[in-house]
Design an enzyme around this catalytic site. Structure first.
Site, PDB file in Angstrom:
ATOM      1  N   CYS A 144      72.891  12.541  -9.542  1.00 40.14           N
ATOM      2  CA  CYS A 144      72.077  11.320  -9.494  1.00 40.14           C
ATOM      3  C   CYS A 144      71.608  10.859 -10.868  1.00 40.14           C
ATOM      4  CB  CYS A 144      70.884  11.527  -8.577  1.00 40.14           C
ATOM      5  SG  CYS A 144      71.334  11.927  -6.873  1.00 40.14           S
TER       6      CYS A 144
ATOM      7  N   HIS B  45      65.348   6.336 -10.236  1.00 38.97           N
ATOM      8  CA  HIS B  45      66.367   6.720  -9.260  1.00 38.97           C
ATOM      9  C   HIS B  45      65.806   6.527  -7.862  1.00 38.97           C
ATOM     10  CE1 HIS B  45      69.337   8.792  -7.002  1.00 38.97           C
ATOM     11  NE2 HIS B  45      68.613   9.882  -6.814  1.00 38.97           N
TER      12      HIS B  45
ATOM     13  N   ASN C  92      69.722   6.679  -0.927  1.00 43.76           N
ATOM     14  CA  ASN C  92      70.052   7.312  -2.200  1.00 43.76           C
ATOM     15  C   ASN C  92      71.556   7.180  -2.446  1.00 43.76           C
ATOM     16  OD1 ASN C  92      70.602   9.036  -4.336  1.00 43.76           O
ATOM     17  ND2 ASN C  92      69.429  10.753  -3.545  1.00 43.76           N
TER      18      ASN C  92
END
Length: 333
Positions: A116, A256, A286
């Site tokens: 990520c 994020h 996500n």
């Protein structure tokens, strides 16, 4: 005496699958509810790749949009970087597929795997290539199809992730634009807090491992939350100081997009009001390395950042990896 080189963001784009899966749909197949998911994550729905869609197809679409926004011919790109932990194939690099799809001739092309945190890592690498003179124009794409690694019967993970891609075009300039400071970190001792075990050379896939579900992502949510809040906020503070700025100078924070509770905790520690924080995970979940560039693209489309603004990006992912950057928004005059 040569002038200092910077890497301005001159184009941006994004791509997400058309297929939408809502929380209510998930609640029909696992023991969960829309309220349970929303209150714990902030996610309402996510985009999920359909058959025929791959990391390269989403990355290509986002890259095409970024090139069009930049107004440059694909032949002007000399480096293609795809930040991903879900490549089309073990090799060749997905970046090579994207290079061919976009008809970018003979450019350097490689993948970067930092989960990520991939876009923050990639932006630092791309900027360094331009600053060194090795590249003049870089196409950087964050793209992941994480839902291929999801056990749809595991409510602890299947509610969290979605698929997508975001891209930026970076161009050399002597004006102080683009990434002006970055902070990258990793702690491999904590790699087992979030991982996919089977499918690599350490644990090649077998029928037994498939039956055990070892091809799916697992995570220690409580530990990930604790580390993410601490590391993202500390890294963000460090990079703002390294840029010679204060938090008050930051026009927008693009964290994020993993969990709204993590975002809220980080921005509280940074003492940044909600109106200066970009959140779109309610619609996408996500999307791993795609999360920050998708949010960056939407922030630009919505007019939330303008030329000269300082944008703070910060991310945390499996590895463990984390990092932050300060970007001065705007195209060279």
């Amino acid at each position: 005496m040569s002038r200092e080189r910077y890497a301005a963001v001159i184009g941006w784009g994004m791509a997400v699958p058309s297929r939408v899966i809502t929380n209510d749909e998930l609640a029909q197949q696992i023991d969960t509810s829309d309220e349970w998911i929303r209150t714990r994550t902030g996610i309402r729905e996510r985009r999920v790749a359909s058959p025929g869609e791959s990391t390269s197809t989403l990355a290509t679409a986002a890259g095409h949009e970024a090139l069009a926004m930049a107004g440059i011919d694909p032949a002007a790109i000399d480096t293609v970087i795809v930040a991903t932990c879900t490549p089309d194939r073990p090799f060749p690099a997905t970046a090579c597929t994207v290079q061919a799809n976009l008809q970018i001739p003979r450019a350097t092309a490689f993948d970067l795997a930092a989960a990520c945190s991939g876009f923050v890592y990639g932006l630092t690498v791309a900027t360094s290539l331009i600053k060194s003179g090795a590249s003049r124009r870089v196409l950087l794409i964050g793209a992941d199809i994480f839902t291929h690694y999801i056990n749809w019967n595991d409510r602890n993970t299947c509610v969290l992730f979605g698929d997508g891609a975001g891209a930026v075009v970076l161009e050399a300039t002597d004006q102080p634009l683009g990434l002006i400071a970055s902070d990258l970190n990793a702690d491999g001792k904590l790699e087992d807090l979030m991982a996919v075990d089977a499918g690599g050379t350490r644990m090649p896939l077998t029928a037994e491992l498939l039956a055990e579900g070892r091809q799916y992502v697992y995570m220690n949510g409580r530990e990930i939350f604790k580390h993410a809040v601490r590391e993202m906020s500390d890294s963000a503070m460090q990079v703002v100081q390294a840029a010679g700025l204060t938090i008050d100078d930051i026009a927008l924070v693009i964290p994020h997009q993993a969990n709204v509770r993590i975002i809220d905790a980080v921005t509280r520690r940074l003492e940044i009001p909600p109106e200066r924080v970009m959140i779109n995970l309610d619609r996408y979940g996500n999307t791993s390395a795609a999360s920050i560039p998708i949010a960056l693209c939407e922030a630009a489309q919505q007019g939330r950042i303008k030329s000269g603004d300082y944008v703070l990006i910060t991310a945390f992912g499996g590895g463990l990896t984390w990092g932050s950057g300060v970007v001065r928004w705007g195209r060279p005059a």
